[in-house]
Write an enzyme that holds these catalytic residues in place. Structure first.
Site, short mmCIF file in Angstrom:
data_model
loop_
_atom_site.label_atom_id
_atom_site.label_comp_id
_atom_site.label_asym_id
_atom_site.label_seq_id
_atom_site.Cartn_x
_atom_site.Cartn_y
_atom_site.Cartn_z
N VAL A 152 97.79 101.55 -14.38
CA VAL A 152 98.44 102.10 -13.19
C VAL A 152 98.22 101.19 -11.97
O VAL A 152 98.53 101.57 -10.85
CB VAL A 152 97.91 103.52 -12.88
CG1 VAL A 152 98.30 104.50 -13.98
CG2 VAL A 152 96.39 103.53 -12.68
N ASP A 153 97.69 99.98 -12.21
CA ASP A 153 97.31 99.11 -11.10
C ASP A 153 98.46 98.28 -10.53
O ASP A 153 98.31 97.63 -9.50
CB ASP A 153 96.16 98.18 -11.52
CG ASP A 153 96.46 97.43 -12.81
OD1 ASP A 153 97.62 96.98 -13.00
OD2 ASP A 153 95.54 97.29 -13.64
N HIS A 168 101.98 105.35 -17.43
CA HIS A 168 101.21 106.37 -16.71
C HIS A 168 101.44 106.33 -15.20
O HIS A 168 100.65 106.85 -14.43
CB HIS A 168 99.71 106.21 -17.01
CG HIS A 168 99.38 106.41 -18.46
ND1 HIS A 168 98.30 105.82 -19.07
CD2 HIS A 168 100.01 107.12 -19.42
CE1 HIS A 168 98.28 106.17 -20.35
NE2 HIS A 168 99.31 106.94 -20.59
N CYS A 179 108.01 118.92 -2.84
CA CYS A 179 109.42 118.47 -2.77
C CYS A 179 109.70 117.28 -3.68
O CYS A 179 110.83 116.81 -3.76
CB CYS A 179 109.81 118.14 -1.33
SG CYS A 179 109.11 116.59 -0.70
N CYS A 230 107.67 117.88 4.08
CA CYS A 230 107.62 119.33 3.87
C CYS A 230 106.21 119.91 4.01
O CYS A 230 106.03 121.12 3.88
CB CYS A 230 108.18 119.68 2.49
SG CYS A 230 107.04 119.34 1.14
N GLY A 295 86.88 94.03 -29.16
CA GLY A 295 86.40 95.21 -29.88
C GLY A 295 87.47 95.80 -30.79
O GLY A 295 88.63 95.37 -30.79
N CYS A 311 91.68 88.59 -23.10
CA CYS A 311 93.12 88.32 -22.96
C CYS A 311 93.36 87.02 -22.21
O CYS A 311 94.25 86.24 -22.58
CB CYS A 311 93.80 89.46 -22.20
SG CYS A 311 93.48 91.08 -22.88
ZN LIG Z 1 107.14 117.19 0.34
#
Ligand SMILES: [Zn+2]
Length: 319
Positions: A152-153, A168, A179, A230, A295, A311
């Site tokens: 999510v970065d 995600h 809203c 809102c 792992g 990686c």
């Molecule tokens: Zn709102």
């Protein structure tokens, strides 16, 4: 001994012990922050044979589907949950935010936002590493058909990826729970600045997803901003633990996997079903799978190629 000198002795002893306590605390907190800064799992460099197998695997694919996870970003320095020895679960008792807690409890939201407010500047400044950059380049030169990340970065977006599904969601966006309006997280940060000019708390450590650890009592005076349109409650536009990935997203990624001719897993143990389901789908379709992860993973038994290495070390070696 006169009364005066006894008082002197008492004073001297109390000053000495206070200094001793200070020195001890400084030593202790240094030890702790040293420990908490080591989020990157250690691993041996990949062998030449492994790299050759992976190069071969990639060169034979015309429609490669990439699924990436936390391991891709821990190498940028971002803490994760599950890394051996250095992940959140290994080094603390902290639990990640649960969806139901966040949605139902104003107190939980207040704790979440107070901590995220303090963690944001550092989180927002993270940069893509060599593996993010190489994967984005592989999309541009046609070697990657589609990339789905569990992170999510937003680092794949920063690296320039466009053929991308953030399974995600992303921390850089905030959604109104009333809203459904979307807000840039940096705009919300400014709202939090304005409401908390006189608030501060000591950061005791860093967790995943812009979280920091602070004392419970420090949260009391924190002010949480509401939706600008809102007045509704705000939530980071991510899938918390205990929530489901939107169905439309899953259907879309499944359709990509249906058409792909190879799967490359990067930096994920595939512990979470939301990503693992695409790997079982590919396996059932007879699509070959390659894995780069430090792992074991849940799909090692299906993999045509498995490299147990960082990686960044692997993708630096892929031309
Ligand atoms: Zn709102």
């Amino acid at each position: 001994i006169s009364r005066f000198s006894i008082m002197d002795v008492v004073k001297t002893v109390s000053i000495l012990s206070r200094n001793h306590a200070k020195v001890f605390l400084r030593f202790y907190s240094n030890k702790q922050s040293e420990h908490l800064l080591k989020y990157r799992p250690s691993s041996l460099p990949p062998s030449d044979e492994d790299l050759e197998r992976l190069r071969n695997f990639i060169s034979k694919r015309r429609k490669l589907f990439v699924l990436s996870g936390a391991g891709l970003s821990t190498e940028s320095g971002i803490p994760d949950y599950r890394s051996k020895d250095v992940g959140l679960y290994a080094r603390t008792n902290h639990k990640p935010m649960q969806h139901q807690d966040f949605v139902k409890s104003a107190d939980k939201r207040k704790i979440y936002w107070a901590r995220s407010y303090l963690g944001w500047a550092k989180y927002d400044a993270w940069k893509p590493n060599a593996a993010h950059v190489k994967l984005a380049a592989m999309e541009k030169d046609g070697r990657v058909e589609w990339h789905t990340t569990q992170n999510v970065d937003g680092l794949m977006v920063k690296a320039g990826a466009e053929q991308l599904t953030e399974l995600h969601g992303q921390m850089r966006r905030v959604v109104c729970m009333r809203c459904n309006g979307l807000l840039d997280r940096n705009v919300m940060q400014k709202d939090m600045d304005a409401l908390n000019k006189h608030w501060s708390a000591e950061v005791l450590g860093y967790g995943p997803d812009a979280d920091v650890f602070i004392r419970e009592e420090d949260v009391i005076d924190f002010n949480v901003p509401a939706c600008r349109k809102c007045g509704g409650d705000l939530k980071p536009n991510v899938t918390f633990f205990g929530d489901n990935v939107p169905r439309s997203k899953v259907t879309f990624v499944r359709s990509i996997v249906d058409k792909c001719d190879g799967v490359l897993v990067v930096g994920s143990s595939l512990h979470v079903w939301s990503g693992y389901r695409f790997i079982t789908q590919a396996h059932e379709l007879g699509v070959p799978i390659a894995i780069v992860n430090v792992g074991e993973t849940r799909a090692d038994k299906f993999a045509a190629v498995k490299i147990d290495a960082l990686c960044t070390d692997v993708f630096r070696a892929i031309e």
